[in-house]
Structure formats: structure tokens, C-alpha cells
Enzyme design. Structure first.
Site, PDB file in Angstrom:
ATOM      1  CG  ASP A  82      47.229  35.381  41.712  1.00  0.00           C
ATOM      2  OD1 ASP A  82      46.607  34.447  42.262  1.00  0.00           O
ATOM      3  OD2 ASP A  82      47.242  36.540  42.154  1.00  0.00           O
ATOM      4  CE  LYS A  83      40.949  31.311  42.096  1.00  0.00           C
ATOM      5  NZ  LYS A  83      39.576  31.386  42.338  1.00  0.00           N
ATOM      6  CG  HIS A  84      40.961  38.132  40.821  1.00  0.00           C
ATOM      7  ND1 HIS A  84      41.376  38.689  41.997  1.00  0.00           N
ATOM      8  CD2 HIS A  84      39.732  38.635  40.580  1.00  0.00           C
ATOM      9  CE1 HIS A  84      40.443  39.510  42.452  1.00  0.00           C
ATOM     10  NE2 HIS A  84      39.431  39.493  41.608  1.00  0.00           N
ATOM     11  CB  SER A  85      37.441  33.866  41.898  1.00  0.00           C
ATOM     12  OG  SER A  85      36.037  33.815  42.000  1.00  0.00           O
ATOM     13  CB  THR A 122      40.577  34.769  49.371  1.00  0.00           C
ATOM     14  OG1 THR A 122      39.969  34.296  48.175  1.00  0.00           O
ATOM     15  CG2 THR A 122      41.585  33.744  49.845  1.00  0.00           C
ATOM     16  NE  ARG A 170      35.582  51.179  41.017  1.00  0.00           N
ATOM     17  CZ  ARG A 170      36.068  49.931  40.971  1.00  0.00           C
ATOM     18  NH1 ARG A 170      37.295  49.676  41.367  1.00  0.00           N
ATOM     19  NH2 ARG A 170      35.328  48.947  40.513  1.00  0.00           N
ATOM     20  CB  SER A 185      40.368  47.750  40.649  1.00  0.00           C
ATOM     21  OG  SER A 185      40.423  47.333  41.974  1.00  0.00           O
ATOM     22  CE  LYS A 189      43.211  44.563  44.224  1.00  0.00           C
ATOM     23  NZ  LYS A 189      42.249  45.631  43.917  1.00  0.00           N
ATOM     24  CE  LYS A 190      44.803  38.933  41.224  1.00  0.00           C
ATOM     25  NZ  LYS A 190      44.980  38.168  42.464  1.00  0.00           N
TER      26      LYS A 190
HETATM   27  N1  IUR Z   1      38.099  43.363  43.181  1.00  0.00           N
HETATM   28  C1  IUR Z   1      38.995  44.356  43.044  1.00  0.00           C
HETATM   29  O1  IUR Z   1      40.139  44.211  43.433  1.00  0.00           O
HETATM   30  N2  IUR Z   1      38.613  45.502  42.457  1.00  0.00           N
HETATM   31  C2  IUR Z   1      37.366  45.713  42.010  1.00  0.00           C
HETATM   32  O2  IUR Z   1      37.073  46.762  41.487  1.00  0.00           O
HETATM   33  C3  IUR Z   1      36.440  44.661  42.175  1.00  0.00           C
HETATM   34  C4  IUR Z   1      36.826  43.508  42.755  1.00  0.00           C
HETATM   35  I1  IUR Z   1      34.501  44.911  41.541  1.00  0.00           I
END
Ligand code: IUR
Length: 266
Positions: A82-85, A122, A170, A185, A189-190
Site C-alpha cells: 500500500d501507499k499512503h499520502s 481519496t 482529536r 492512526s 489502519k494499514k
Molecule cells: N489520516 C489518518 O488516518 N489519521 C490521521 O491522524 C491523519 C490523517 I492527520
């Protein structure tokens, strides 16, 4: 050990242990931790920080707070990646990269979020496709990833529910910016999606959520140290979001641009 003691310990700058972190995350997930205590702890973490071990413990506990997708029965013939931005205006890379990685033999189970601040996520882009089903249930998610190589969905109640609750707290308590909380966070999830490798694209510039290079480097260090502690192979890229990537900005326009690019029309 009471929750008040845990908040006091972090307020005074002490590193939290596994039992303390597990108690907080269990209370977040089952709703028994009152919002004001979660908010106070989030603020204490923002002000006093967490070391890599604490951040890894928090990430692992939030990952386990819901379902962790098990792919082992599918015998996938390629790696789960996966990639996360961190996102920015006109950043449509996920829409292009997930199918590209799938075409190269990888499998991409992407759990995406909505926009932060002035940036679109996304999931917001995909919502511009009429009929797009962003919350299909984990069985359907798994089937689509197996059959096509990639799928992009939103965070359902099954994936890291402790993160969902903490993120909402938050968001209204000015504690989104905490680096250990951002790290836990994103990575929870990943990890719940069952991936075995991640590229983290941290954006800087006027079109990004993080404006300065110093902030981006600090997030890269926290994420890198935490992923290493958890045994997740991860590479971090810090890239410029001072201008739109490609030619369009706007959810539906970006989807159209990504499809044209993948078809070779652009
Ligand atoms: N995306 C997330 O999934 N969690 C976060 O705390 C932030 C961005 I900032």
C-alpha cells in the site's frame, strides 16, 4: 491503575506501558472511556509526546481493536502493498498507483480517508463516481482485491474502531497535529488491512496539510521508527505539494484525469 492515573502520568511526561495503553484503547473501542478523558489524554500526548515504543504499542493496540484482515486462505500470488499520502490539493496518485501496482502483480487493499483541512481525500474523489460503494464489507473487499489486484474503501466500523473514535475526538480538541497520534492512526489502519509493505508519501508545501519541511521530516522519523519497531517494511518519500500534481484539482476532475492516464489517453 485508573484512567486518571494514566492521564496524570502522561501529563507529567512519563512513558506509558503496555497495560496502560491497552486499557485506554479498549475503553475507546467499547465506548467505556469517557470522551473528556480521551480528550485530556490526547492533549497530554500532544504536549509531552510518545517514544517509538509507546507509539508502536498504541498502534498495535488500535490495530487489534477491530478486525485484522487475514489473507492467508487466499494464497495470493504477490505481495500485499500500500501507499499512503498525507494529501494535498490535486494529489491523485493513489487512484493511479493502486491499479499500476496491481498490474505489476501486487495486491493493494487500500483503506482511505476523507480530506483533511483544505485537501480532498481519496474517498472524496471516489464519491464523485455515481454508485461507487465505498463501504462494501470486508468479505467483498477481500474478493475484489483477490480478483482485480486492488480496491479502495473507506474505514468501516470493523477496521481500527479505536482510531475512529479517537480521531473524532482529536478533530474537535485541537490534537490532530500530534505526531505519535497521526502515526498510530495511519499505521493501525494499514496493519488492520493486512499489508506487508508501505510507502509513505509525506507532502509539503502550500497545497499540503503539513506546510514545513521540518514538520514533514519529524513525521517521517516518527513513522519510520514506529514501523520499524512493528516490523512493517516502510519507505518514506517527502515530496512537493507546492503545485497541483497533473492538470486538475477537484474530485470528479481528478477521477477523470486518473482514468485517462491509466488508459494511456493523457
Ligand atoms: N489520516 C489518518 O488516518 N489519521 C490521521 O491522524 C491523519 C490523517 I492527520
Amino acid at each position: 491503575m485508573s484512567i486518571t492515573d494514566i492521564i496524570r502520568a502522561k501529563r507529567d511526561g512519563r512513558a506509558l506501558g503496555r497495560d496502560e495503553i491497552d486499557a485506554v484503547v479498549a475503553g475507546l473501542a467499547d465506548g467505556s472511556l469517557p470522551g473528556e478523558q480521551a480528550a485530556a489524554l490526547a492533549m497530554a500526548i500532544l504536549l509531552k509526546g510518545m517514544d517509538f515504543t509507546e507509539t508502536a504499542l498504541l498502534t498495535a493496540a488500535m490495530t487489534r481493536s477491530g478486525e485484522v484482515i487475514d489473507w492467508s486462505d487466499m494464497d495470493l500470488p504477490g505481495p500485499l502493498l500500500d501507499k499512503h499520502s498525507t494529501g494535498g490539493i490535486g494529489d491523485k496518485v493513489s487512484l493511479m498507483l493502486a491499479p499500476i501496482v496491481a498490474a505489476c502483480g501486487g495486491f493493494v487493499p487500500m483503506v482511505s480517508g476523507r480530506g483533511l483541512g483544505h485537501t480532498g481525500g481519496t474517498l472524496d474523489k471516489l464519491a464523485s463516481i455515481a454508485g461507487y460503494h465505498a463501504f462494501p464489507g470486508l468479505d467483498r473487499f477481500r474478493q475484489v482485491v483477490r480478483d482485480t489486484g486492488c480496491a479502495i474503501i473507506g474505514q468501516t466500523g470493523e477496521i481500527a474502531p479505536a482510531d475512529r473514535r479517537l480521531y473524532a475526538i482529536r478533530d474537535v480538541t485541537a490534537t490532530v497535529e500530534s505526531l505519535p497520534l497521526i502515526t498510530a492512526s495511519i499505521l493501525s489502519k494499514k496493519l488492520a488491512a493486512g499489508i506487508r509493505g508501505l510507502v509513505m508519501d509525506i507532502k509539503i508545501g502550500s497545497g499540503a496539510f503539513m506546510a514545513t519541511a521540518a514538520d514533514a521530516h519529524a513525521l517521517a522519523e516518527t513513522m519510520g521508527g514506529t514501523a520499524a519497531t512493528l516490523g512493517l517494511p516502510m519507505r518514506t518519500v517527502i515530496s512537493d505539494m507546492g503545485e497541483v500534481l497533473g492538470t486538475s484539482a477537484g474530485n470528479a476532475l481528478e477521477v477523470t484525469e486518473a482514468i485517462a492516464y491509466l488508459r494511456g489517453d493523457a
